[in-house]
Design an enzyme around this catalytic site. Structure first.
Site, short mmCIF file in Angstrom:
data_model
loop_
_atom_site.label_atom_id
_atom_site.label_comp_id
_atom_site.label_asym_id
_atom_site.label_seq_id
_atom_site.Cartn_x
_atom_site.Cartn_y
_atom_site.Cartn_z
CE1 TYR A 130 41.47 42.21 35.82
CE2 TYR A 130 43.44 42.65 37.11
CZ TYR A 130 42.85 42.20 35.95
OH TYR A 130 43.62 41.72 34.93
CB VAL A 132 44.67 38.31 38.51
CG1 VAL A 132 45.57 37.31 37.82
CG2 VAL A 132 43.85 39.06 37.48
N PRO A 135 47.20 32.53 46.10
CG PRO A 135 46.33 31.52 48.01
CD PRO A 135 45.96 31.97 46.63
CB SER A 186 44.17 28.14 25.45
OG SER A 186 44.46 26.83 25.88
CG ASP A 256 48.63 46.47 27.60
OD1 ASP A 256 49.58 46.11 28.31
OD2 ASP A 256 48.32 45.90 26.54
NE ARG A 259 51.54 45.53 34.36
CZ ARG A 259 51.85 44.40 33.77
NH1 ARG A 259 52.26 44.39 32.52
NH2 ARG A 259 51.76 43.26 34.42
CD GLU A 376 47.01 46.25 38.32
OE1 GLU A 376 46.42 45.47 39.10
OE2 GLU A 376 46.76 46.33 37.13
#
Lengths: 398, 381
Positions: A130, A132, A135, A186, A256, A259, A376
């Protein structure tokens, strides 16, 4: 009815993972750290036994009458506490979809779920990941800069991701990118980038303070073409929900359910340190005097903190299983567990004194656990999430 | 199966208690008890609803509710005002003792005494567990097989208004004794309590060579020890519930205040120095609440197994209460310090409550000793 009794399935899961933690994981923890990798034969054996890093799923439907209650999230946190008690770095290295599982489960099309989740079989260990963090965008997910440019038949990704657990060995990675940074949230899209896709590389494995046996990779996307069928949820998801900034929501919804898992791991580490130290105090400390007094209080506080964190984690997982909104509870358990686990490990070292310096597991756990207050979502981000929910009834955005 | 869902019955109780707390109890905070009959009217209403008899056994005229139900109701009530809840007449903490007492001649006598109309308020103190450090504290001598009370008790809740004082203590031979003093008014000494829980009728008692008639000794030795320990666990659980109720009140009050108060052109909640404190309060209270629920659920199954959990629950509730009420005053700034706002009272009440029910550190130490001397499995509860 309020109850803290484990169901039969939960009990079985706890017993099985506890056994594996004690007899399979813990004995190789120090050696794995030294090698900075988990032995392949161990991973193959775990894979054959079906011991996976599967961070459960978020049940978005309320329980229907007659249908068995979903307990996947509760099972997940119970299992991860035990496995992390054995060793968190090894637990994080276990084969399975890992943190990449929840976004696929919550947002993937049926075809994507089948394609990406069916690869986890006993034949060969495989990983998901995963991605996301970048840097320049960690806690602020809305600030990601990896660009996804629409082209015929797919998207071309350009950018860099850092601190990605199992990022190099993963068969696929859920990658968040933006079609236009000016669009803010968005503009976010989630893609599944597969190992071997042209333009996708993993040039670096980082050295860390702790969790050294676990691979933390840097990912680079240079004109990496990702076909339309790897856009998570398909174009329809984003067309339908563009006003709800759905790519961002995928990332948030993932938190959700991940975590509580991360919190459970921190609890496992803290419990390991607590039990180790309690054992030494019980066997070796004189039962009087200043040192004993200090130890008694620190242990009492540690045990209490561990239990409180576990209960918050169970509550967050219970809500997720029931399909109830749990962002606040997920943030609460992560905030408390991340911080308390470090405090517990630090206080256990305080009790052990110089003993803690000599090839001691507690010092390893102390180094391992710090990151649980960071990844996380940092502790500060958790506070922000909680505060937002606290002020929501007053119509105030903080 | 792990679940945090209250039952339908509990939800109904919670709703009644919530309405009472918000509509009837909270407005009394700024009323002077001495010059209003509003207190009595609310108390009467609570009595009619059975709210004063939650813990009492049915035989003693109570509802005999499980601990887990009671803690949810008490939290709601104390949300209105802890001081008010602690001032309520009736069996007080002794209700937990009555819940434990075995059925025998002495307990029957005591019950009949309690159920007479004029006998409506009981004060209870377990001297050995009152964390009293003064050398002149109460002790029970035994002369010619007759128990004689000498010395001072620490301040006791409901001492001022009680018609019956129940005392648990060790006698001069080290045996536990559980006895009561009828009409203890003549031994009462006022307490100059300026700190908090000012309506909780706190008073101390001073005994000089007071003989306890044998029929007023409810239990002795090992039996008394077990009763006292189990009653103590129940009391700790119920008190912790009240503390969490007040802590929630402080959190909600501070949240609302900081959501509306402006400084530097913004709502102060929009400064993270403020909003993060609210988040911290919320975490701390929820953590304490869950530890309490574990103690209550365990206590309903087997109170002997809940002894250390009750200790842990109260310790954590103390911590949450002191933290939340202090933070509430801090977040209100100067307004928090003046009596026009309830938070300064709640901070004082919180401190008084902790003094009455055991120092935070002492409870922690006791729990730690239990952990070290017993087993480690509790970490998995």
């Amino acid at each position: 009815m309020i109850s803290f009794k484990l169901s039969e399935r939960q009990k079985q899961m706890q017993e099985m993972t506890r056994y594996i933690a004690e007899y399979e994981i813990r004995p190789i923890a120090l050696a794995a750290e030294q090698m900075k990798r988990v032995p392949d034969d161990f991973l193959e054996r775990m894979n054959q036994m079906g011991i996976h890093l599967n961070t459960a799923s978020f049940n978005r439907e309320k329980k229907k009458k007659g249908r068995k209650e979903n307990e996947a999230n509760r099972l997940g946190v119970i299992a991860m506490e035990e496995l992390a008690w054995g060793d968190a770095a090894i637990a994080l290295s276990l084969p399975g979809p890992g943190l990449g599982g929840p976004p696929i489960m919550t947002s993937g099309t049926p075809e994507q779920k089948e394609r990406f989740l069916s690869i986890f079989t006993p034949d060969e260990p495989k990983w998901g990941a995963y991605a996301v963090t970048e840097p320049e965008a960690g806690s602020d997910v809305s600030g990601i800069r990896t660009i996804a440019r629409k082209v015929d038949g797919g998207y071309v990704l350009n950018g860099q991701k850092i601190f990605i657990t199992n990022g190099k060995r993963a068969s696929w990675v859920v990658v968040f990118a933006t079609v236009d940074p000016k669009l803010g949230r968005s503009g976010h899209r989630a893609f599944v980038v597969e190992k071997g896709m042209e333009g996708f590389s993993t040039p670096k494995i980082v050295d860390k303070m702790g969790l050294r046996a676990n691979e933390t990779a840097e990912l680079v996307f240079s004109d990496c073409f990702v076909p339309d069928e790897n856009l998570l949820g398909g174009e329809e998801l984003y067309e339908k929900r563009v006003s709800n900034s759905s790519g961002f929501q995928v990332a948030m919804k993932t938190f959700d359910s991940t975590r509580p898992i991360v919190a459970a791991m921190a609890i496992g580490i803290a419990r390991a340190a607590y039990e180790y130290t309690l054992d030494i105090v019980q066997k070796e400390f004189p039962k009087h005097g200043r040192l004993y007094s200090v130890a008694v209080e620190l242990l009492a506080e540690a045990e209490q903190d561990i239990a409180a964190s576990r209960l918050l984690t169970w509550e967050a997982a219970w809500k997720a299983d029931l399909g109830l909104e749990n962002a606040k509870e997920a943030a609460m358990c992560k905030a408390l567990a991340g911080q308390m686990a470090l405090k517990v490990c630090s206080n256990c070292l305080e009790i052990l004194g110089p003993l803690g310096l000599d090839g001691n597991l507690v010092e390893k756990w102390f180094r391992d656990v710090k990151v649980f207050d960071i990844f996380e979502g940092t502790n500060e981000i958790q506070h922000l999430v909680i505060a937002r929910r606290q002020y929501a009834p007053y119509g105030l955005k903080v | 199966m792990i679940s945090f869902q209250p039952t339908e019955e509990e939800l109904a109780f919670i709703e009644i208690a919530r309405d009472l707390a918000r509509q009837k109890i909270r407005p009394l905070i700024h009323e002077k008890k001495e010059i209003t009959d509003k207190y009595d009217r609310v108390i009467l209403q609570m009595k009619e609803l059975g709210i004063l008899q939650l813990e009492l056994p049915e035989k003693w005229g109570g509802l005999e509710l499980p601990l887990v139900t009671q803690v949810q109701i008490l939290q709601e009530l104390a949300y209105g005002d802890l001081d008010f809840v602690q001032s309520l007449p009736g069996a007080g903490d002794a209700a937990s003792l009555f819940r434990i007492l075995p059925e025998n001649e002495r307990s029957k006598e005591l019950r009949e005494k309690f159920l007479t109309e004029e006998m409506n308020t009981v004060a209870y103190i377990d001297i050995d567990r009152s964390y009293h450090s003064v050398k002149t504290s109460l002790h029970l001598g035994v002369e010619n097989l007759r128990p004689i009370l000498n010395g001072k008790t620490p301040p006791v809740r409901l001492g001022e208004t009680c018609n019956l004082l129940i005392i648990g203590l060790s006698d001069s031979t080290g045996n536990k004794q559980l006895c009561y003093v009828d009409d203890p008014g003549e031994y009462k000494i006022p307490v100059d309590n300026r700190l908090g829980l000012n309506h909780a009728n706190v008073a101390a008692f001073h005994f000089e060579e007071v003989e306890i008639p044998p029929e007023q000794v409810i239990a002795s030795g090992k039996e008394a020890e077990i009763i006292l320990a189990q009653a103590r666990a129940r009391i700790q659980i119920l008190q912790a519930a009240k503390e969490i109720g007040l802590a929630r009140a402080a959190l909600d009050y501070a949240t609302e205040y900081t959501a509306t108060r402006k400084a530097f052109g913004r709502h102060i909640a929009q400064f993270q120095g403020v909003s993060f404190q609210i988040a911290e309060m919320a975490i701390e209270i929820q953590a304490a609440n869950h530890l309490l629920l574990v103690a209550a659920v365990t206590g309903d199954q087997n109170i002997s197994q809940a002894l250390p959990l009750a200790l842990r629950g109260l310790n954590r509730a103390h911590r949450a209460l002191r933290f939340a009420t202090d933070r509430a005053v801090q977040l209100l700034g100067g307004h928090g310090y003046i009596r026009e706002f309830p938070v300064e009272k709640w901070m004082r009440d919180a401190q008084a409550q902790v003094l009455l029910y055991g120092r935070e550190k002492e409870l922690l130490h006791e729990y730690g000793e239990w952990l070290v001397n017993n087993h480690k499995e509790v970490a998995r509860l």
